[in-house]
Design a protein around this motif. Structure first.
Motif, PDB file in Angstrom:
ATOM      1  N   ARG A  82      -1.075  29.901  45.849  1.00 26.45           N
ATOM      2  CA  ARG A  82      -0.886  29.204  47.186  1.00 26.45           C
ATOM      3  C   ARG A  82      -2.274  28.379  47.391  1.00 26.45           C
ATOM      4  O   ARG A  82      -3.383  29.032  47.475  1.00 26.45           O
ATOM      5  N   LYS A  83      -2.153  27.363  47.831  1.00 25.25           N
ATOM      6  CA  LYS A  83      -3.302  26.331  48.238  1.00 25.25           C
ATOM      7  C   LYS A  83      -3.684  26.262  49.532  1.00 25.25           C
ATOM      8  O   LYS A  83      -2.903  26.411  50.312  1.00 25.25           O
ATOM      9  N   CYS A  84      -4.969  26.604  49.763  1.00 26.09           N
ATOM     10  CA  CYS A  84      -5.453  26.557  51.163  1.00 26.09           C
ATOM     11  C   CYS A  84      -6.024  24.875  51.510  1.00 26.09           C
ATOM     12  O   CYS A  84      -6.726  24.580  50.794  1.00 26.09           O
ATOM     13  N   HIS A  85      -5.185  24.101  52.476  1.00 26.80           N
ATOM     14  CA  HIS A  85      -5.525  23.000  52.714  1.00 26.80           C
ATOM     15  C   HIS A  85      -6.859  22.837  53.637  1.00 26.80           C
ATOM     16  O   HIS A  85      -6.980  23.416  54.470  1.00 26.80           O
ATOM     17  N   SER A  86      -7.696  21.971  53.208  1.00 28.86           N
ATOM     18  CA  SER A  86      -9.045  21.864  53.710  1.00 28.86           C
ATOM     19  C   SER A  86      -9.027  20.270  54.543  1.00 28.86           C
ATOM     20  O   SER A  86      -8.709  19.141  53.923  1.00 28.86           O
ATOM     21  N   ILE A  87      -9.416  20.552  55.707  1.00 29.91           N
ATOM     22  CA  ILE A  87      -9.582  19.338  56.754  1.00 29.91           C
ATOM     23  C   ILE A  87     -11.175  18.977  56.784  1.00 29.91           C
ATOM     24  O   ILE A  87     -11.656  19.823  57.546  1.00 29.91           O
ATOM     25  N   VAL A  88     -11.435  18.042  56.453  1.00 33.86           N
ATOM     26  CA  VAL A  88     -13.031  17.983  56.338  1.00 33.86           C
ATOM     27  C   VAL A  88     -13.326  16.529  57.312  1.00 33.86           C
ATOM     28  O   VAL A  88     -12.862  15.514  57.157  1.00 33.86           O
ATOM     29  N   SER A  89     -14.317  16.775  57.899  1.00 32.40           N
ATOM     30  CA  SER A  89     -14.870  15.823  58.959  1.00 32.40           C
ATOM     31  C   SER A  89     -16.326  15.742  58.591  1.00 32.40           C
ATOM     32  O   SER A  89     -17.266  16.543  58.131  1.00 32.40           O
ATOM     33  N   VAL A  90     -16.630  14.301  58.367  1.00 30.49           N
ATOM     34  CA  VAL A  90     -18.129  13.848  57.796  1.00 30.49           C
ATOM     35  C   VAL A  90     -18.871  13.062  58.838  1.00 30.49           C
ATOM     36  O   VAL A  90     -18.202  11.868  59.103  1.00 30.49           O
ATOM     37  N   GLY A  91     -19.814  13.549  59.361  1.00 33.28           N
ATOM     38  CA  GLY A  91     -20.706  12.777  60.328  1.00 33.28           C
ATOM     39  C   GLY A  91     -21.359  13.718  61.328  1.00 33.28           C
ATOM     40  O   GLY A  91     -21.403  14.913  61.394  1.00 33.28           O
ATOM     41  N   GLN A  92     -22.824  12.654  61.707  1.00 35.43           N
ATOM     42  CA  GLN A  92     -23.635  13.436  62.256  1.00 35.43           C
ATOM     43  C   GLN A  92     -23.181  14.068  63.837  1.00 35.43           C
ATOM     44  O   GLN A  92     -22.070  13.781  64.271  1.00 35.43           O
ATOM     45  N   PHE A  93     -23.971  15.231  64.075  1.00 36.77           N
ATOM     46  CA  PHE A  93     -23.545  16.027  65.324  1.00 36.77           C
ATOM     47  C   PHE A  93     -23.765  15.409  66.644  1.00 36.77           C
ATOM     48  O   PHE A  93     -24.746  16.037  67.416  1.00 36.77           O
ATOM     49  N   ARG A  94     -23.522  14.278  66.553  1.00 35.39           N
ATOM     50  CA  ARG A  94     -23.784  13.355  67.968  1.00 35.39           C
ATOM     51  C   ARG A  94     -22.670  13.398  68.953  1.00 35.39           C
ATOM     52  O   ARG A  94     -21.488  13.405  68.522  1.00 35.39           O
ATOM     53  N   PRO A  95     -22.999  13.033  70.278  1.00 37.71           N
ATOM     54  CA  PRO A  95     -21.939  13.324  71.308  1.00 37.71           C
ATOM     55  C   PRO A  95     -20.568  12.448  71.003  1.00 37.71           C
ATOM     56  O   PRO A  95     -19.467  12.399  71.093  1.00 37.71           O
ATOM     57  N   GLU A  96     -21.228  11.108  70.504  1.00 34.75           N
ATOM     58  CA  GLU A  96     -19.997  10.092  70.295  1.00 34.75           C
ATOM     59  C   GLU A  96     -19.135  10.401  69.150  1.00 34.75           C
ATOM     60  O   GLU A  96     -17.843  10.022  69.221  1.00 34.75           O
TER      61      GLU A  96
END
Length: 513
Positions: free
Chosen positions: A313-327
């Motif tokens: 079984r594959k574990c789906h990965s949802i990836v976010s790439v971005g600096q930890f800025r409020p916007e």
């Protein structure tokens, strides 16, 4: 008749009185203006002498300086900086390059090595760094109220510190501090250019305040009060005028997207000097990642775990790439992810089969504190076991995360461009981006009539889009991934270098004459 004469005498006396008051003010204004002009000319001559002394010490080589107080951060703006310097160094071998930075506790060698590790960018030769001591003047945390005005006035003083530390022939603001442009142009006598990632103020910001919508830059207590909202609109309008005057000093204006172009043309009003130069995205490196076909026995999210054994079984990965800025709105990502998991049980094909990975850089302590708040939100929503934070990762680790991801996630409202969005698409993820700004206008658009990704703008629409993507068959996802990969080739490093060098030619070419 006598009354009429008396009235005429009174008017004449009043005019004489006013003139006697106004005339000294006029004289004083003229004298102060002349003194200011003499002071400016004196400062300019002193700075010109400083530049001549620098030129002698550098064997007459002209200098191109970039103003980038956060050059050691790991965001898309820093990638633009290092790609721009690399392109100029290759094109102009006899030009010296300087970077004004506010980073402390690091050496120039460590900064360039960090650029190599994070962005896979190697400079042909070393650059000189001017380490500014007063970067706090442009920190948002220094101005709890009137933040835009405070940061802009602070940038004037930080720009003065930079100018008095090193006087370049060509000055480039690569981080959006437009108020430094007149300082370098009129006091330093420099040719000036700017690369605008995001307008400091925009008509969209005005509409948010007018409509009294609470956002990260529009506090709840302001949006709830019509008088405070009206006052803030006036403040934004006045600031827009000053911002436009400062930006119009630029000899060359480069913007990173169609969305930014529209706002800068409206504010700076210099169409003949403005062009779109898409930021460099390392698509070639990401395109080298194999675009593997998913297991054909997996029939999407709904059947995950039903037709495949637990070991496969594959574990789906949802990836976010971005600096930890409020916007960047990581809160929206976490809340949408929690909604996705709400209807999923603990068994196979449920919450254990999907995870959210937040990859990004922290510029300062404020960003690090924001990560702690986000971790607290994960605990509050009960998703901490399915959310991972990866901070300031190396370029190799970033590639590894994207190669394993099913979905690339982006949630910033009115993102000026979206380098992270392009990288996710090039790496072979199915992108889910915010339905605004650069992603909507320039990136997640049909390519050869084929779909390249998904757009959303709320917790519910993001959760629904993630559900839709995970429910697609592997073949359907593969088609979207292939379309996306082909579409992002127009955002390569090579395309950026060609457009950037063409735009910079009027500045650097004059300096070399």
């Amino acid at each position: 008749m006598a009354g009429h004469d008396h009235l005429s005498l009174c008017l004449c006396d009043l005019i004489r009185l006013l003139w006697s008051l106004i005339l000294p003010c006029i004289y004083l204004s003229v004298v102060l203006t002349l003194l200011l002009a003499v002071l400016i000319m004196g400062v300019r001559m002193w700075l010109q002498n400083c530049r001549k002394a620098q030129a002698i010490s550098q064997n007459g080589a002209p200098t191109v300086a970039f103003f980038h107080p956060y050059c050691n951060a790991g965001g898309g703006g820093e990638r633009v900086l290092w790609c721009a310097i690399r392109a100029l160094q290759n094109r102009y071998p006899n030009v010296s390059f300087v970077v004004y930075t506010g980073d402390q506790g690091v050496t120039g060698e460590q900064i360039t090595e960090g650029a190599r590790q994070r962005f896979n960018i190697r400079l042909p030769r070393p650059v000189n760094f001017v380490f500014l001591k007063n970067r706090t003047l442009v920190e948002a945390s220094s101005y709890p109220h009137f933040t835009l005005l405070g940061q802009s006035l602070g940038s004037l003083f930080l720009g003065w510190e930079a100018l008095t530390s090193h006087v370049p022939d060509v000055y480039v603001d690569s981080m959006g501090y437009a108020f430094t442009l007149p300082v370098f142009r009129y006091l330093g006598g420099c040719r000036v250019g700017s690369y605008v990632h995001y307008p400091t103020v925009s008509t969209d910001m005005l509409s948010v305040v007018r409509d009294r919508n609470p956002r990260f830059n529009n506090a709840d207590y302001i949006s709830a009060n019509p008088l405070l909202s009206a006052a803030k609109v006036l403040y934004y309008c006045a600031f827009s005028l000053l911002y436009g005057l400062a930006g119009s000093c630029s000899d060359v204006i480069m913007v990173n997207s169609t969305w930014t172009l529209g706002h800068i043309l409206a504010l700076w009003r210099a169409p003949g000097r403005t062009s779109v130069v898409y930021p460099p995205c390392d698509v070639r490196t990401f395109l080298d990642l194999p675009l593997e076909t998913e297991d054909d026995t997996e029939d999407g999210w709904e059947n995950l775990g039903q037709e495949v054994g637990a070991g496969d079984r594959k574990c789906h990965s949802i990836v976010s790439v971005g600096q930890f800025r409020p916007e960047k709105d990581h809160r929206l990502q976490i809340r949408a992810f929690q909604k996705l998991l709400e209807g999923k049980g603990p068994g196979e094909g449920g919450r254990e089969s999907v995870r959210l990975v937040l990859v990004g850089g922290c510029r300062n302590q404020e960003d690090e504190e924001r990560v702690l708040v986000l971790k607290g939100l994960c605990l509050e929503l009960g998703v901490a076991d399915r959310v991972e934070f990866k901070l300031n990762v190396s370029f190799e680790e970033l590639k590894r995360e994207l190669a394993e991801a099913t979905i690339g996630l982006h949630t910033m409202w009115n993102e000026h461009f979206g380098i992270g969005v392009v990288e996710c698409m090039a790496a072979g993820t199915v992108i889910l981006a915010h339905k605004s700004g650069g992603p909507k206008l320039d990136i997640v658009v049909p390519f050869e009539d084929g779909q390249t990704g998904f757009l959303a703008d709320s917790e519910d629409s993001y959760a629904a889009a993630m559900e839709t993507i995970l429910a697609l068959s592997p073949a359907a996802r593969l088609e979207i991934r292939q379309n996306a990969r082909r579409s992002v080739e127009r955002f390569s490093d090579q395309e950026f270098e060609a457009c950037f060098l063409s735009a910079m030619e009027p500045l650097v070419g004059v300096a070399l004459r």
